[in-house]
Design an enzyme around this catalytic site. Structure first.
Site, PDB file in Angstrom:
ATOM      1  N   ASP A   1      -1.689 -12.072   5.757  1.00  0.00           N
ATOM      2  CA  ASP A   1      -2.679 -12.774   6.584  1.00  0.00           C
ATOM      3  C   ASP A   1      -4.066 -12.635   5.972  1.00  0.00           C
ATOM      4  OD1 ASP A   1      -3.800 -14.063   8.880  1.00  0.00           O
ATOM      5  OD2 ASP A   1      -4.443 -12.078   9.570  1.00  0.00           O
TER       6      ASP A   1
ATOM      7  N   LYS B   1       0.875  -1.184   0.000  1.00  0.00           N
ATOM      8  CA  LYS B   1       0.000   0.000   0.000  1.00  0.00           C
ATOM      9  C   LYS B   1       0.904   1.224   0.000  1.00  0.00           C
ATOM     10  CE  LYS B   1      -4.225   1.786   0.500  1.00  0.00           C
ATOM     11  NZ  LYS B   1      -5.324   1.659  -0.479  1.00  0.00           N
TER      12      LYS B   1
HETATM   13  C1  IPM Z   1      -2.732 -17.374  10.363  1.00  0.00           C
HETATM   14  C2  IPM Z   1      -3.505 -17.010  11.583  1.00  0.00           C
HETATM   15  C3  IPM Z   1      -2.559 -16.372  12.592  1.00  0.00           C
HETATM   16  C4  IPM Z   1      -1.976 -15.136  11.952  1.00  0.00           C
HETATM   17  C5  IPM Z   1      -3.196 -16.037  13.946  1.00  0.00           C
HETATM   18  C6  IPM Z   1      -3.856 -17.253  14.565  1.00  0.00           C
HETATM   19  C7  IPM Z   1      -2.229 -15.421  14.899  1.00  0.00           C
HETATM   20  O1  IPM Z   1      -4.562 -16.175  11.284  1.00  0.00           O
HETATM   21  O2  IPM Z   1      -1.872 -18.263  10.447  1.00  0.00           O
HETATM   22  O3  IPM Z   1      -3.003 -16.800   9.306  1.00  0.00           O
HETATM   23  O4  IPM Z   1      -2.550 -14.049  12.047  1.00  0.00           O
HETATM   24  O5  IPM Z   1      -0.917 -15.260  11.330  1.00  0.00           O
HETATM   25 MN    MN Z   2      -4.758 -15.775   9.189  1.00  0.00          MN
END
Ligand code: IPM
Ligand code: MN
Length: 368
Positions: free
Chosen positions: A259, A202
């Protein structure tokens, strides 16, 4: 996936040492099926392995107050790989196991690549109308140690009407460069006809941190004249992933955006029942961790309804990345045969089979 990485140098025997953390909820059930498949493919391909089961997770935390027990990291550092089931317990406050176990393992073992293939397998339903397996086959390389995940921040005047909370994103040249360079290498090895690495960030708003990513991407790109490059803002990427998923080959992105877009990717490839990821430390001596992307799904615990395919896909990735690419490819082919011809759906409880039966089907398909 076709690209594989050389087995890390560790000078040990020809037996693969694997630590297994089944974890919480349905984690142990999907892990059991993954291990069943591992045992079968090891027999067929003729490699040896040993596993050490670790009871880390919510139950243990409630009993002992520990997430990673004393000496746990050293134990893992002596392994060739880690297989993780799922983390998340209804009796433990949100964040404790996520930070104390999953994120801590990623950070402390410096698993700086989170590799998440988005591949629609035969027979698997995608919510995208008119799209089939040929259209959805790309890989997200998510930086896995920095960004908003670094835990830097704090409160001012907590609990008062004037409360201020600061949560900082930290980006380092070293952190983004090693991730970007790995992604270029990976794109080169994957060698798809598109051979394109897309940076997703971004830069129009995050004018410091993502400017660092942008400049680093340009610098490293010069070392890879054979790899095409592209750039998407993350919001546009979400749009293109839905509209033209076939345009992507490899995406490299920051931890937080990675994520988010990999959940979108996960649903495009048929949901959390199939999506798997690898937390890689590609450095010599580094230990990597392989996991299904879904959570611990407490409501399905013990009901033989959860889909083990993602955990089995995690085993395929583990084998590909720890020196057994033929075995990994064999697991992938078996999974594709089962999704393509035997399963009704990839949703828990609607697969047309129970959890254990799906594991058995993959084992049977390995020999075909
Ligand atoms: C993932 C999960 C994790 C992250 C969480 C559970 C901390 O969402 O592996 O994508 O945010 O990386
Ligand atoms: Mn995740």
């Amino acid at each position: 996936m076709t690209a594989s990485i050389p087995h890390r140098q560790r000078g040990r025997s020809d037996s693969l040492a694997i630590a297994v953390i089944p974890g919480d909820g349905t984690g142990p059930e999907v892990t059991a099926e993954a291990l069943k498949v591992l045992a079968a493919v090891a027999r067929l391909e003729g490699f040896r392995y040993d596993i050490e089961m670790l009871d880390w997770g919510g139950e243990r935390f409630l009993r002992t107050g520990e997430t990673i027990p004393e000496g746990g990291l050293d134990l893992l550092r002596r392994k060739d790989a880690i297989l993780l089931g799922a983390i998340g317990h209804p009796g433990v406050a949100p964040g404790i196991l996520e930070k104390g176990l999953l994120l801590d393992l990623r950070f402390k073992l410096d698993q700086y690549i989170n590799l998440r293939p988005v591949k629609l397998l035969p027979g698997v339903e995608t919510p995208l109308a008119g799209r089939g397996p040929g259209d959805i086959d790309f890989v997200v390389v998510r930086e896995n140690t920095e960004d908003l995940y670094c835990g830097v921040g704090g409160y001012l005047k907590k609990g008062t009407p004037d409360e201020v909370a600061v949560q900082q994103a930290v980006y380092t040249r070293k952190g983004c460069e090693r991730c970007i360079r790995w992604a270029f290498d990976y794109t080169r090895r994957r060698n798809s006809p598109k051979k394109t690495l897309t940076l997703v960030a971004k830069t129009n708003v995050l004018t410091f941190g993502h400017d660092l990513w942008w400049r680093t991407f340009q610098d490293v790109a010069r070392e890879y004249p054979d790899v095409r490059t592209d750039y998407n803002h993350v919001d546009a990427c979400c749009m293109w992933m839905v509209k033209n998923p076939d345009a992507y080959d490899v995406i490299v992105t920051t931890n937080m955006f990675g994520d988010i877009i990999t959940d979108l990717g996960g649903i495009l490839q048929g949901g959390m029942g199939v999506a798997a990821g690898a937390n890689l430390n590609p450095d010599p001596g580094g230990v990597s961790m392989f996991e299904p992307m879904g959570g611990s799904a407490p409501k399905y615990t013990g009901t033989d309804q959860i889909n083990p395919i993602a955990a089995i896909n995690a085993v395929a990735m583990l084998l590909e990345h720890t020196g057994q690419p033929a075995a990994g490819a064999r697991v992938e082919r078996a999974v594709a045969r089962v999704t393509g011809t035997k399963m009704v759906s990839q949703a828990a409880g609607r697969m047309g089979h129970g959890t254990r039966a799906v594991g058995d089907l993959v084992v049977a398909a390995l020999a075909e």
